[in-house]
Design a protein around this motif. Structure first.
Motif, mmCIF file in Angstrom:
data_model
loop_
_atom_site.group_PDB
_atom_site.id
_atom_site.type_symbol
_atom_site.label_atom_id
_atom_site.label_comp_id
_atom_site.label_asym_id
_atom_site.label_seq_id
_atom_site.Cartn_x
_atom_site.Cartn_y
_atom_site.Cartn_z
ATOM 1 N N CYS A 1 0.846 -1.170 0.195
ATOM 2 C CA CYS A 1 -0.062 0.038 0.108
ATOM 3 C C CYS A 1 0.816 1.292 -0.117
ATOM 4 O O CYS A 1 0.534 2.332 -0.934
ATOM 5 C CB CYS A 1 -1.010 0.069 1.170
ATOM 6 N N GLU A 2 1.944 1.228 1.073
ATOM 7 C CA GLU A 2 2.712 2.524 1.010
ATOM 8 C C GLU A 2 3.517 2.685 -0.285
ATOM 9 O O GLU A 2 3.613 3.810 -0.753
ATOM 10 C CB GLU A 2 3.670 2.268 2.032
ATOM 11 N N THR B 1 -0.569 7.936 -0.252
ATOM 12 C CA THR B 1 -0.949 8.375 1.112
ATOM 13 C C THR B 1 -0.808 9.758 1.456
ATOM 14 O O THR B 1 -1.151 10.087 2.527
ATOM 15 C CB THR B 1 0.284 7.589 2.279
ATOM 16 N N ASN C 1 -6.527 7.173 2.408
ATOM 17 C CA ASN C 1 -6.241 6.348 3.584
ATOM 18 C C ASN C 1 -6.555 4.966 2.918
ATOM 19 O O ASN C 1 -7.272 4.828 1.990
ATOM 20 C CB ASN C 1 -7.437 6.781 4.527
ATOM 21 N N TYR C 2 -5.866 4.068 3.709
ATOM 22 C CA TYR C 2 -6.287 2.501 3.285
ATOM 23 C C TYR C 2 -6.397 1.684 4.491
ATOM 24 O O TYR C 2 -6.282 2.284 5.631
ATOM 25 C CB TYR C 2 -5.180 1.915 2.348
#
Lengths: 79, 79
Positions: free
Chosen positions: A62-63, A69, A73-74
């Protein structure tokens, strides 16, 4: 192991897609819609036996790739 | 009332976006990823006091506008 990542724009970040959906719903006479936000969902299937390792790995993805980011938001959920 | 609609391509429908994400992850040396499917999530805020009425209304929106039910499944969850 299966996991679902949900990626939403942060509060306060303009969401033109959500706005467009809201307008389309209003033009279809759904006048009870206050706000619409659109996001992405990514279902992953991983070769990983440990839940912790899976979550760590997905967080890294994700990052690095899946989410921006700065504006998003995840949320990671194992299925 | 808040609700979340999750829209995914049906099984068997080709998902080029998911495929692209998988390739990108593989090129970042995440070799533990078996499959990736991408979908949409739509968060709605409705002026509706009854849960049933809200779900009925959202289901109608999905059929009419939000999802393409030929190739997509949707799931409604009240938050």
């Amino acid at each position: 192991m299966k996991a679902r990542v949900t990626i939403m724009l942060k509060d306060g970040v303009l969401d033109p897609q959500g706005e467009a959906i809201k307008q389309a719903l209003t033009s279809l006479e759904y006048n009870n819609v206050n706000s619409v936000r659109q996001g992405k969902v990514i279902d992953l299937e991983l070769n990983e036996s440990s839940e912790e390792a899976a979550i760590d790995s997905i967080q890294e993805m994700c990052e690095k790739l899946l989410a921006n980011t700065v504006i998003e938001n995840y949320e990671i959920k194992l299925l």
